[in-house]
Write an enzyme that holds these catalytic residues in place. Structure first.
Site, short mmCIF file in Angstrom:
data_model
loop_
_atom_site.label_atom_id
_atom_site.label_comp_id
_atom_site.label_asym_id
_atom_site.label_seq_id
_atom_site.Cartn_x
_atom_site.Cartn_y
_atom_site.Cartn_z
N ASP A 228 0.83 -1.21 0.00
CA ASP A 228 0.00 0.00 0.00
C ASP A 228 0.87 1.26 0.00
OD1 ASP A 228 -2.30 1.49 -0.02
OD2 ASP A 228 -2.86 1.08 2.06
N GLU B 87 2.63 5.15 -4.14
CA GLU B 87 2.61 6.09 -5.31
C GLU B 87 3.93 6.82 -5.51
OE1 GLU B 87 0.06 5.74 -3.04
OE2 GLU B 87 -0.83 4.45 -4.54
N ASP C 141 -8.91 2.72 -1.92
CA ASP C 141 -9.86 2.99 -0.84
C ASP C 141 -11.08 3.71 -1.39
OD1 ASP C 141 -7.85 1.94 0.67
OD2 ASP C 141 -7.09 3.88 1.32
#
Ligand SMILES: *[C@@H]1O[C@H](CO)[C@@H](O)[C@H](O)[C@H]1NC(C)=O
Ligand SMILES: *[C@@H]1O[C@H](CO)[C@@H](O)[C@H](O)[C@H]1NC(C)=O
Ligand SMILES: *[C@@H]1O[C@H](CO)[C@@H](O)[C@H](O)[C@H]1NC(C)=O
Ligand SMILES: *[C@@H]1O[C@H](CO)[C@@H](O)[C@H](O)[C@H]1NC(C)=O
Ligand SMILES: *[C@@H]1O[C@H](CO)[C@@H](O)[C@H](O)[C@H]1NC(C)=O
Ligand SMILES: *[C@@H]1O[C@H](CO)[C@@H](O)[C@H](O)[C@H]1NC(C)=O
Length: 939
Positions: A519, A522, A628
């Site tokens: 997670d 980016e 999410d």
């Protein structure tokens, strides 16, 4: 702790939780524990007296200003596309002229020289360029434009190293002297250099930059292609947007940690798209507007692909008659694929650039449950147990970062998720054939060096090995993520992969996971707060100077400046590259490293890795989830084009957060979504809908596993848009509320609240395509070219089987491994000619290199169903029954391998036209596919 805590990121910043500025880190406990992130407790600007070893050097520990103290006043940036005063670089800049063409065996090279005074619109013009055109294979044409001299202009340009991200881009070889490719490159020098790519067989111009000046600067590269009106373009991820991108859309390609912004850039970056052109006559350069085309006329469609191999921030501006491609650096490194069908384009892209998707383990096709907020192991286990109590299949339970001690990777909270209790629970889970996938965040907590009790071994080992990203001055780059102050692995440093493998390995010894969920990749870093300034910042380029933090061209980034909610673009990697150049690759590189780590930790087994940020080629290592999302009907609808786009990008393993991650889920939404995505037990109606959906899904596991294998070996797609299977029907170009699972199953979910029916198109009906209702197995009476309203009460998801298909099924078990032990059955759905085909791929379901495999070919022709297999994989499970849909009349007799079957094992329904043959298990007791067989019937 509130379940939606993960979404407090923005508010945390807005509350003034600034990054590690000039403050000394004096406490970390204030970090996660109170729900804020990285709040500095003291703001002394004096260096701390304690010295620590950073990268082996004794350094007086003081957090280096990673972000300016005034970062909360980040000037607002006006995206160039919204700026009425923005310079039109194509008008202002002089363009280039080509000269000195040198032909070679596979194409040609030329020099491009600036055709006037430098304009320096959004950077420094590069005056001398090289053009290389290569016909690289039977289906790929490469066009590359790059600076001719790297040194003299002092321009640093990053280009993805061959083989780093994608497959090695093969240097064309002399054998390709007569390429069979259906593409032709041509160029013009008047008024300045521009090129076109033409489909040879039809004369259609697919890409045309002639007449628009090329702009090539150190921080801005831009070119425009003319397009036929109402063109159909797809791809260019990752966005929450309709599947057909439309002719008025700017695709921003910059990996961003952002929830669900419609149309904006989000987690992954995939600079690949393909165009789909429909026309009834070839050779017509003005292509037909597909949506306005006469649906009853005969049409022929052609598709081609375009991949811009570039890791910089991009923007692709789609206008009604042109498309502008812009990047903030790198080269024009274009690959054209000739198709001619959509499936061909996707296959060509995957086999020659992105790489074929990973073969995942069989279990990964089961149902996964994941939620933030489980209090401890006991609560996690009770979720698993409750699924079983409600008889809803559950294959894998996932945990979020709340398992960790203050959100520090690889460091479980021993009060709630102790290693001892975990071992017991995971042992029980494994014994029941279920799996465990925990989260690993991308950022690594950096402990307070003044507080020995705060020591964090993962950081210490990484720091000792020099694996973290740096500031331009060589100090460690410190940001802020869930644990508080954090550092970031630099995947280009020499020891990073081995450190990462070691950390995952140490933790695997304590927590026996089956896969890893990556997670925040980016890569995300918090702390830039909202702006209070009202005037926009404009950066005027200084020739020869690169402004990485505020590049002169402002992309329409969802988070504003490039540094917002991300590591700053001036962070420096061990190989000398700036984060500016490779920001989009972090998510890919961490997946690559995690994949490699798992092959070492769980030897021989296919690594199961799921990541949030992906790049071209990430499907080789990992699956992806939709991030999410929120509990909203529109997001359920949006998850379909998102999944289909991931199919194009070579990431077949995709799942949205079913029912939504954030916000209150409603019973109706959850029921609909469970059926689509198929904590399912919170409402009885949802539990029932889930059981039904899971029953279908688990029955089809052998079919889905075969699709995965085909995707892995050939680059075919797992989920498919209707238009990919029925390319010559212009009505389907934008359909993204229905989709196909492989070639044979069509799913039409209900995507709006309060509905009890849904409108569906039944593709191919005018050409005789038959569709059978999954539930009653009867041919559906659909009207060609018209929407048909079908019943879809809550709890029912319309599923249709395509005539001409043979589906392998197994009776669902509670887990996928139990399902694999249940008897086989076939559903053969006949087409108009009474024929059907299908296939099955079998292996042990987990090995990277299985020592035995089996492929079964299934065919119905001339009133007989033939199964023939090759391969040595042994599957002892017998065939229980065969159901044949669309049998016109009652058969007078049936034989299996020439032996007459008793009529007691045959059932024919004259209304539904379903022929059901049971009692085959004895004859196939060595296994359904151990021997070839033929089941024949006569009338
Ligand atoms: C790096 O960028 C940050 C803003 O993101 C800035 O505060 C800092 O001064 C820059 N560092 C250097 C050395 O330019
Ligand atoms: C490009 O220009 C350079 C000199 O500036 C020359 O050496 C080279 O041969 C030229 N290349 C081509 C393809 O004309
Ligand atoms: C390139 O950079 C060096 C060192 O900064 C400088 O001395 C030189 O003048 C620069 N050259 C050009 C063409 O700008
Ligand atoms: C194009 O999109 C913009 C932004 O969404 C919108 O304001 C504009 O009206 C659209 N133009 C057309 C012609 O649809
Ligand atoms: C090409 O198509 C357009 C629009 O459908 C039509 O008007 C035109 O006559 C066609 N031209 C040729 C050469 O077929
Ligand atoms: C592309 O077309 C639009 C109108 O559709 C026009 O406004 C724009 O200037 C064109 N872009 C370029 C670079 O020519």
């Amino acid at each position: 702790m509130v379940p939606s805590f993960k979404h407090l990121a923005w508010s945390a910043c807005a509350f003034g939780a600034a990054c590690a500025q000039t403050s000394t880190i004096t406490s970390s406990s204030g970090g996660a524990a109170d729900g804020l992130v990285g709040t500095p407790v003291s703001t002394s600007t004096q260096p701390a007296s304690n010295a620590v070893l950073i990268d082996g050097t004794s350094t007086s520990f003081r957090v280096i200003p990673t972000l300016p103290p005034s970062i909360d006043e980040t000037p607002p940036l006006l995206p160039n596309i919204l700026d009425p005063e923005a310079i039109d670089a194509h008008a202002a800049c002089p363009g280039y002229l080509a000269s000195g063409i040198e032909k070679n065996a596979f194409g040609f090279k030329a020099n491009l020289t600036i055709a006037g005074d430098a304009c320096n619109a959004y950077g420094t013009d590069v005056e001398d360029l090289s053009l290389a055109v290569e016909y690289q294979s039977g289906h790929r044409l490469a066009v590359k434009i790059s600076p001719r001299y790297l040194d003299s202009t002092n321009i640093t340009r990053y280009q993805i190293a061959p083989g780093h991200v994608d497959q090695p881009i093969l240097e064309a070889n002399a054998e390709h002297t007569v390429p069979s490719i259906d593409l032709q490159f041509t160029y013009s020098n008047s008024p300045s250099f521009g090129f076109a790519v033409i489909r040879k067989s039809t004369g259609d111009i697919l890409f045309d930059t002639r007449g628009q000046r090329l702009v090539f600067e150190d921080q801005f590269v831009s070119f425009v292609t003319e397009m036929p009106e109402a063109y159909n373009a797809y791809g260019l991820g990752e966005h929450i947007h309709a599947l057909r991108l439309g002719n008025n859309f700017t695709a921003t390609i910059y990996a961003a940690d952002a929830g669900n912004p419609t149309d904006n850039n989000i987690y992954g970056t995939h600079p690949f798209c393909w165009y789909y052109l429909v026309d009834q006559q070839t050779g017509n350069l003005t292509l037909v507007n597909a949506s306005a085309a006469d649906p009853t006329a005969e049409h022929v469609s052609y598709s081609h692909g375009v991949y811009l191999r570039n890791s910089h921030a991009h923007e692709v501006l789609m206008s009604p008659k042109n498309i502008t491609w812009r990047t903030l650096g790198g080269n024009v490194d274009l690959y054209f694929y000739d198709g001619p069908t959509a499936s061909d384009v996707v296959r060509q892209y995957q086999t020659s650039a992105a790489g074929l998707p990973a073969m995942h383990q069989y279990f990964t096709l089961g149902f996964h449950q994941c939620r933030w907020g489980y209090a401890n192991w006991s609560e996690t286990e009770s979720v698993v147990d409750t699924y079983r109590d409600f008889n809803i299949p559950l294959e894998t339970i996932w945990n979020d970062i709340d398992i960790y001690n203050q959100y520090r990777d690889f460091d479980n909270d021993q009060l709630r998720f102790s290693y001892d209790q975990g071992k017991e629970f995971l042992g029980r889970l494994k014994a029941r054939g279920q799996h465990y996938v925990p989260i690993v965040d991308s950022a690594i907590y950096i402990p307070n060096p003044l507080n020995e009790s705060d020591a964090y071994a993962t950081y210490t080992r990484g720091n000792d090995s020099g694996v973290f990203l740096k500031n331009p001055d060589g100090t460690q780059y410190i940001g802020s993520v869930w644990p508080g102050y954090t550092v970031f692995p630099d995947w280009r440093a020499e020891n990073t992969s081995s450190w990462w493998t070691d950390e995952l390995k140490r933790w695997h010894e304590l927590v026996d996971y089956s896969g890893i969920w990556i997670d925040m990749s980016e890569v995300s870093s918090f702390c830039v707060g909202p702006s209070t300034t009202t005037s926009y910042l404009r950066t005027t380029p200084t020739p020869g100077v690169r402004n990485e933090v505020y590049p002169p061209y402002v992309i329409n980034n969802v988070n504003g400046a490039l540094a917002v909610h991300a590591v700053s673009p001036n962070a420096t990697h061990a190989d000398g590259t700036s984060e500016y150049d490779i920001h989009n690759l972090f998510g890919h590189e961490i997946l690559n490293a995690t994949y490699n780590a798992l092959t070492a930790i769980i030897p021989g087994k296919r690594p199961f890795v799921v990541g949030r940020s992906t790049f071209a080629g990430s499907g080789k290592f990992a699956g992806h989830w939709g991030g999410d999302n929120k509990s909203k009907f529109w997001l359920m609808a949006a998850s379909i084009p998102q999944a289909l786009s991931m199919s194009i990008f070579g990431i077949p393993m995709f799942g949205p957060d079913v029912c939504g991650f954030d916000g209150q889920s409603s019973e109706e939404l959850c029921s609909r979504w469970m059926q689509l995505g198929a904590e399912a037990y919170v409402w009885e109606s949802v539990a029932e809908a889930s059981r039904k959906a899971m029953h279908i899904r688990y029955s089809l596991l052998p079919y889905m596993y075969t699709l995965l294998y085909q995707a892995h070996t050939t680059g075919s797609t797992f989920l498919r848009a209707l238009s990919w299977e029925f390319p010559n029907d212009p009505q389907l170009v934008a359909v993204d509320r229905q989709f196909l699972l492989g070639p044979s199953i069509m799913i039409t979910p209900v995507l709006v609240p309060g509905a009890s029916t849904v409108d569906a198109v039944f593709p191919g009906v005018s050409k005789g395509q038959i569709w059978y209702d999954w539930y009653n197995q009867t041919a559906f009476n659909a009207t060609a070219g018209k929407n048909t309203t079908i019943a879809a009460p809550l709890g029912h998801i319309p599923v249709f089987i395509r005539g001409g298909s043979i589906l392998p099924t197994q009776a669902p078990g509670y887990t996928t491994s139990e399902s694999r032990k249940n008897p086989w059955a076939l559903i053969a759905a006949l087409d108009m000619e009474g024929s059907a085909t299908g296939s099955i791929y079998l292996d042990d379901g987990e090995s990277i290199s299985p020592n035995a495999t089996k492929s079964v070919d299934l065919t119905v022709t001339g009133n007989a169903l033939y199964a023939s297999s090759i391969g040595t994989y042994e599957d002892k499970v017998p065939l229980a029954n065969v159901t044949i849909l669309g049998v016109p009349q009652i058969p007078s007799g049936l034989t299996l391998n020439g032996e007459t079957l008793p009529m007691s094992s045959v059932d024919y329904n004259t209304t539904s036209k379903v022929l059901r043959v049971t009692g085959l298990a004895n004859a196939t007791s060595d296994g359904a596919w151990a021997n070839d067989w033929a089941l024949a019937w006569s009338y």
